[in-house]
Motif scaffolding. Structure first.
Motif, PDB file in Angstrom:
ATOM      1  N   GLY A  14    -136.421 -61.825  37.151  1.00 36.67           N
ATOM      2  CA  GLY A  14    -136.994 -61.873  35.806  1.00 36.67           C
ATOM      3  C   GLY A  14    -136.163 -62.663  34.817  1.00 36.67           C
ATOM      4  O   GLY A  14    -136.172 -62.369  33.618  1.00 36.67           O
ATOM      5  N   LYS A  15    -135.462 -63.688  35.300  1.00 34.34           N
ATOM      6  CA  LYS A  15    -134.621 -64.499  34.409  1.00 34.34           C
ATOM      7  C   LYS A  15    -135.440 -65.227  33.353  1.00 34.34           C
ATOM      8  O   LYS A  15    -135.025 -65.326  32.194  1.00 34.34           O
ATOM      9  N   THR A  16    -136.603 -65.789  33.768  1.00 31.18           N
ATOM     10  CA  THR A  16    -137.380 -66.581  32.814  1.00 31.18           C
ATOM     11  C   THR A  16    -137.888 -65.714  31.673  1.00 31.18           C
ATOM     12  O   THR A  16    -137.786 -66.091  30.498  1.00 31.18           O
ATOM     13  N   VAL A  17    -138.417 -64.549  32.004  1.00 25.41           N
ATOM     14  CA  VAL A  17    -138.888 -63.639  30.948  1.00 25.41           C
ATOM     15  C   VAL A  17    -137.725 -63.221  30.059  1.00 25.41           C
ATOM     16  O   VAL A  17    -137.841 -63.186  28.827  1.00 25.41           O
ATOM     17  N   ALA A  18    -136.587 -62.903  30.663  1.00 26.79           N
ATOM     18  CA  ALA A  18    -135.411 -62.533  29.875  1.00 26.79           C
ATOM     19  C   ALA A  18    -134.981 -63.683  28.974  1.00 26.79           C
ATOM     20  O   ALA A  18    -134.638 -63.474  27.800  1.00 26.79           O
ATOM     21  N   ALA A  19    -134.990 -64.912  29.500  1.00 30.36           N
ATOM     22  CA  ALA A  19    -134.602 -66.072  28.690  1.00 30.36           C
ATOM     23  C   ALA A  19    -135.534 -66.247  27.508  1.00 30.36           C
ATOM     24  O   ALA A  19    -135.088 -66.497  26.373  1.00 30.36           O
ATOM     25  N   LEU A  20    -136.835 -66.105  27.731  1.00 27.73           N
ATOM     26  CA  LEU A  20    -137.795 -66.273  26.652  1.00 27.73           C
ATOM     27  C   LEU A  20    -137.631 -65.182  25.595  1.00 27.73           C
ATOM     28  O   LEU A  20    -137.707 -65.451  24.389  1.00 27.73           O
ATOM     29  N   ALA A  21    -137.394 -63.957  26.044  1.00 30.69           N
ATOM     30  CA  ALA A  21    -137.195 -62.861  25.104  1.00 30.69           C
ATOM     31  C   ALA A  21    -135.907 -63.058  24.302  1.00 30.69           C
ATOM     32  O   ALA A  21    -135.854 -62.756  23.096  1.00 30.69           O
ATOM     33  N   ILE A  22    -134.861 -63.557  24.951  1.00 31.60           N
ATOM     34  CA  ILE A  22    -133.600 -63.807  24.255  1.00 31.60           C
ATOM     35  C   ILE A  22    -133.764 -64.921  23.222  1.00 31.60           C
ATOM     36  O   ILE A  22    -133.263 -64.829  22.094  1.00 31.60           O
ATOM     37  N   ARG A  24    -136.471 -65.682  21.643  1.00 32.39           N
ATOM     38  CA  ARG A  24    -137.221 -65.094  20.526  1.00 32.39           C
ATOM     39  C   ARG A  24    -136.337 -64.160  19.701  1.00 32.39           C
ATOM     40  O   ARG A  24    -136.381 -64.185  18.460  1.00 32.39           O
ATOM     41  N   ALA A  25    -135.508 -63.353  20.355  1.00 28.96           N
ATOM     42  CA  ALA A  25    -134.636 -62.417  19.636  1.00 28.96           C
ATOM     43  C   ALA A  25    -133.637 -63.163  18.761  1.00 28.96           C
ATOM     44  O   ALA A  25    -133.401 -62.790  17.600  1.00 28.96           O
ATOM     45  N   LEU A  26    -133.049 -64.224  19.300  1.00 29.46           N
ATOM     46  CA  LEU A  26    -132.083 -65.000  18.521  1.00 29.46           C
ATOM     47  C   LEU A  26    -132.752 -65.715  17.363  1.00 29.46           C
ATOM     48  O   LEU A  26    -132.209 -65.777  16.253  1.00 29.46           O
ATOM     49  N   ALA A 204    -138.162 -58.722  22.650  1.00 35.50           N
ATOM     50  CA  ALA A 204    -137.043 -59.236  21.851  1.00 35.50           C
ATOM     51  C   ALA A 204    -136.401 -58.136  21.016  1.00 35.50           C
ATOM     52  O   ALA A 204    -135.180 -58.143  20.786  1.00 35.50           O
ATOM     53  N   GLU A 205    -137.188 -57.205  20.585  1.00 35.66           N
ATOM     54  CA  GLU A 205    -136.672 -56.127  19.737  1.00 35.66           C
ATOM     55  C   GLU A 205    -135.765 -55.165  20.489  1.00 35.66           C
ATOM     56  O   GLU A 205    -135.013 -54.410  19.872  1.00 35.66           O
ATOM     57  N   THR A 206    -135.805 -55.180  21.805  1.00 36.11           N
ATOM     58  CA  THR A 206    -134.936 -54.303  22.606  1.00 36.11           C
ATOM     59  C   THR A 206    -133.659 -55.007  23.051  1.00 36.11           C
ATOM     60  O   THR A 206    -132.893 -54.467  23.844  1.00 36.11           O
ATOM     61  N   LEU A 207    -133.442 -56.224  22.546  1.00 35.60           N
ATOM     62  CA  LEU A 207    -132.228 -56.981  22.845  1.00 35.60           C
ATOM     63  C   LEU A 207    -131.296 -56.981  21.642  1.00 35.60           C
ATOM     64  O   LEU A 207    -131.741 -56.890  20.499  1.00 35.60           O
ATOM     65  N   GLU A 208    -130.013 -57.101  21.895  1.00 36.90           N
ATOM     66  CA  GLU A 208    -129.009 -57.076  20.831  1.00 36.90           C
ATOM     67  C   GLU A 208    -128.599 -58.517  20.527  1.00 36.90           C
ATOM     68  O   GLU A 208    -127.625 -59.050  21.073  1.00 36.90           O
ATOM     69  N   ALA A 209    -129.383 -59.133  19.624  1.00 40.41           N
ATOM     70  CA  ALA A 209    -129.258 -60.559  19.356  1.00 40.41           C
ATOM     71  C   ALA A 209    -127.874 -60.928  18.839  1.00 40.41           C
ATOM     72  O   ALA A 209    -127.311 -61.959  19.239  1.00 40.41           O
TER      73      ALA A 209
END
Length: 436
Positions: A14-22, A24-26, A204-209
């Motif tokens: 799930g790297k691609t989904v994680a990258a996209l979410a990161i 967006r979070a940043l 994105a909201e569950t990541l610590e930007a």
């Protein structure tokens, strides 16, 4: 520009989904984000661009060398660069994610599948951190993103289990909306299967930007003496650009535009071949659009122009379109441009997947005699070539067209299964060949 590499414990984590979410979070936290992709992939970067609204940079040690990799990194723009890895962190002898992180001297954020673990997630991350020392790699695993992790007790258990020196950067919640459809060659392209914006924002909201931004470091600059581009040429290059020919590295188009006049055309839209000195047919999915390619007149016109001496350079899907015919896995046969003496057939399994090295047996469009090019091949088709076919390259590494050769020649044209990057010098040679 500071950056970090997003590595995975394996392919499909799930790297691609994680990258996209990161990304967006940043961006939601106020950072200007530049996406990048470790490895030679064309598909994941299309998803990056759909979210970040700027081209994703290709970073591959084999294709570019360390200086070339750093040059392409710094051609990006932004505050923070998020580099999505390829396969598992240490997988690949040509250009692994770990090798890219080492060349950039930036930390790794590890994506770990947490769907059925807590303490085991921490143990996995610790093992990946310690393995770098065991194999002598200068790679810093700074922490994790927990993929498919629930909140509450599950998240708390993962966070508390992490040993000192491994930071928890957040989680990607399990969600059916965070799945990108795939097909042969990988995921569907970003403009075909973009993730729902609401689901991506929730992830994105569950990541610590802020923690992710703080861990990013600035890579060394490339050698300034080598960071120069040869002067402009008088060449005009036509580049096929549509759903059938969509595998183009940003740096390749940039290099062509820096040194020549570039015009785009769409074979599947029946665009006429532009007035030009040379044509570049990138890879893509001609097999998915074979009926349109046969029905329109563009390929037939291209074949006629090639027979009159127009130089056409095709890579993988471009080679397929330059052939006499293309037969799909359903057994349907379609007429192509009839430039190259070959008939191409699609298969259910991939026929080649490798970093490649080619040696030119004589001067050709993309290399001088004896020169070597490094590239990448990944295709589900095979080419049945005539007995008297001429080849431009011997394969030092890789499969090529027949196991020992790549680069099918006819008239002034060249078709290869290998994709090459601008840092190889191939496109400079192409421009110089057609501008004489």
């Amino acid at each position: 520009m500071r950056g970090f590499v997003l590595g995975g414990v394996r392919s499909g984590v799930g790297k691609t989904v994680a990258a996209l979410a990161i990304v967006r979070a940043l961006e939601d936290a106020g950072y200007d984000v530049q996406p990048a992709k470790a490895g030679p992939d064309f598909i994941d970067p299309s998803h990056h661009e759909a979210v970040a609204n700027r081209p994703s940079r290709t970073l591959d040690v084999w294709l570019q060398g360390t200086d070339g990799l750093r040059r392409n990194y710094y051609r990006g723009e932004g505050d923070v660069c998020v580099v999505e890895g390829v396969m598992g962190l240490y997988d690949g002898d040509g250009s692994s994610t770990a090798m890219v992180a080492e060349a950039l001297e930036v930390p790794v954020v590890l994506v770990v599948d947490a769907a059925a673990g807590m303490e085991s997630v921490a143990a996995t991350a610790l093992g990946f951190r310690e393995y770098a020392d065991a194999i002598g790699r200068d790679v810093e695993v700074a922490g994790i993103v927990a993929q498919r992790a629930h909140g509450g007790r599950h998240e708390a258990g993962i966070r508390e289990a992490l040993p000192d020196g491994l930071t928890y950067f957040g989680r990607i919640p399990p969600s059916g909306d965070l799945e990108i459809p795939d097909r042969h060659l990988g995921l569907e392209m970003g403009d075909e299967a973009a993730l729902p914006s609401e689901a991506l924002r929730e992830a994105a909201e569950t990541l610590e930007a802020e923690r992710l931004a703080e861990v990013a470091t600035e890579p060394p600059r490339p050698d300034a003496a080598a960071d120069s581009v040869a002067g402009s040429t008088d060449a005009r290059i036509a580049v096929a650009s549509d759903a059938a020919f969509c595998f183009r590295y940003p740096a390749t188009i940039e290099r062509l535009r820096e040194r020549a006049d570039v015009v785009s055309f769409s074979p599947i839209a029946d665009d006429p071949v532009p007035d030009c000195d040379g044509v570049y047919l990138p890879g893509g999915y001609p097999e998915l659009h074979a009926d349109d390619l046969e029905a329109t007149g563009t390929l037939a016109e291209l074949g006629d122009r090639a027979g009159e001496g127009l130089a056409v350079f095709g890579e993988c899907g471009g080679l397929m379109a330059m052939s006499r015919s293309l037969t799909t896995t359903d057994g349907d046969r379609y007429e192509m441009a009839d430039i190259l003496p070959a008939d191409v057939t699609m298969h259910d399994r991939y026929q080649a997947l490798n970093h490649v090295e080619l040696e030119a047996t004589d001067a050709t469009l993309t290399a001088g005699r004896g020169e070597r090019l490094r590239g990448h091949e990944f295709h589900y088709s095979s080419a049945d070539v005539d007995d008297d076919a001429r080849f431009a390259f011997e394969t030092v590494r890789g499969d090529g067209i027949d196991g020992t050769h790549d680069g099918l020649l006819e008239h002034e044209s060249l078709g290869t299964y290998a994709h090459v990057h601008a840092e190889s010098g191939a496109f400079d040679r192409f421009l110089e060949s057609v501008s004489r």
